[in-house]
Design an enzyme around this catalytic site. Structure first.
Site, short mmCIF file in Angstrom:
data_model
loop_
_atom_site.label_atom_id
_atom_site.label_comp_id
_atom_site.label_asym_id
_atom_site.label_seq_id
_atom_site.Cartn_x
_atom_site.Cartn_y
_atom_site.Cartn_z
N HIS A 4 0.71 -1.10 0.24
CA HIS A 4 0.15 0.34 -0.25
C HIS A 4 1.73 1.72 -0.12
CE1 HIS A 4 -3.94 -1.83 2.15
NE2 HIS A 4 -2.93 -3.22 1.26
N CYS B 296 -1.88 -0.63 7.49
CA CYS B 296 -1.64 0.54 7.56
C CYS B 296 -1.45 1.33 8.73
CB CYS B 296 -2.25 1.45 6.35
SG CYS B 296 -1.00 0.85 4.96
N GLU C 239 1.24 3.82 1.75
CA GLU C 239 1.96 4.86 3.16
C GLU C 239 2.98 3.60 3.93
OE1 GLU C 239 -2.91 5.15 3.10
OE2 GLU C 239 -1.45 3.53 2.43
N CYS D 172 -5.59 1.68 6.42
CA CYS D 172 -6.76 0.60 6.05
C CYS D 172 -5.74 0.60 7.84
CB CYS D 172 -6.07 0.07 5.18
SG CYS D 172 -4.72 -1.12 5.47
#
Length: 156
Positions: free
Chosen positions: A52, A85, A54, A82
């Protein structure tokens, strides 16, 4: 003013990711007013579901600063992180999250999101990370529209 500049970097990077066939998520990590990393989601490019925006930005920032502790840093994310993350942000000891779009916006674009907000993660987990949500939300939400307009887009 500085927050806007750093979020714009995350938005631009997410846009570059969309152009590269990735999903509409970007992140920028800043320490002491200096950009440490700016990355976008690489899930499809790396066939790594954990890549992801991040997480990719955290990995790059750790390499750049030669440490696993990003204390004093701020992460600007185009979408509410999420739970995975958020946990990575917490473990890296990032001081503050500033995000734009909401988890519901990602769900609306078809992403398989868990509906556990950052505020809930912070409260339930006792995390010291400061959370600022909805910053430049409309501009960040436009990334989903741009992505949805692309032929051949892939969701996860």
């Amino acid at each position: 003013m500085e927050d806007e500049r750093f979020m714009r970097l995350a938005i631009e990077k997410a846009g570059a990711g969309i152009e590269a066939g990735q999903t509409p998520f970007g992140a920028c990590i800043v320490k002491g007013g200096e950009v440490v990393s700016v990355e976008h989601n690489l899930v499809w490019a790396t066939t790594d579901i954990t890549a992801h925006g991040e997480v990719v930005a955290i990995r790059a920032a750790c390499r750049a600063l030669d440490t696993i502790e990003l204390d004093g840093c701020v992460i600007y994310s185009t979408c509410e992180p999420c739970p995975m993350c958020f946990s990575a942000i917490h473990w890296a000891k990032i001081a503050k999250i500033v995000y734009g779009a909401e988890i519901a916006d990602a769900q609306g674009a078809g992403f398989n999101e868990l509906t556990v907000s950052n505020a809930m993660m912070k409260a339930e987990g006792g995390s010291p990370v400061e959370v600022v949500g909805g910053f430049m939300r409309e501009e960040c939400r436009r990334l989903f529209a741009d992505w949805l307009a692309r032929e051949g887009r892939r969701v996860y």
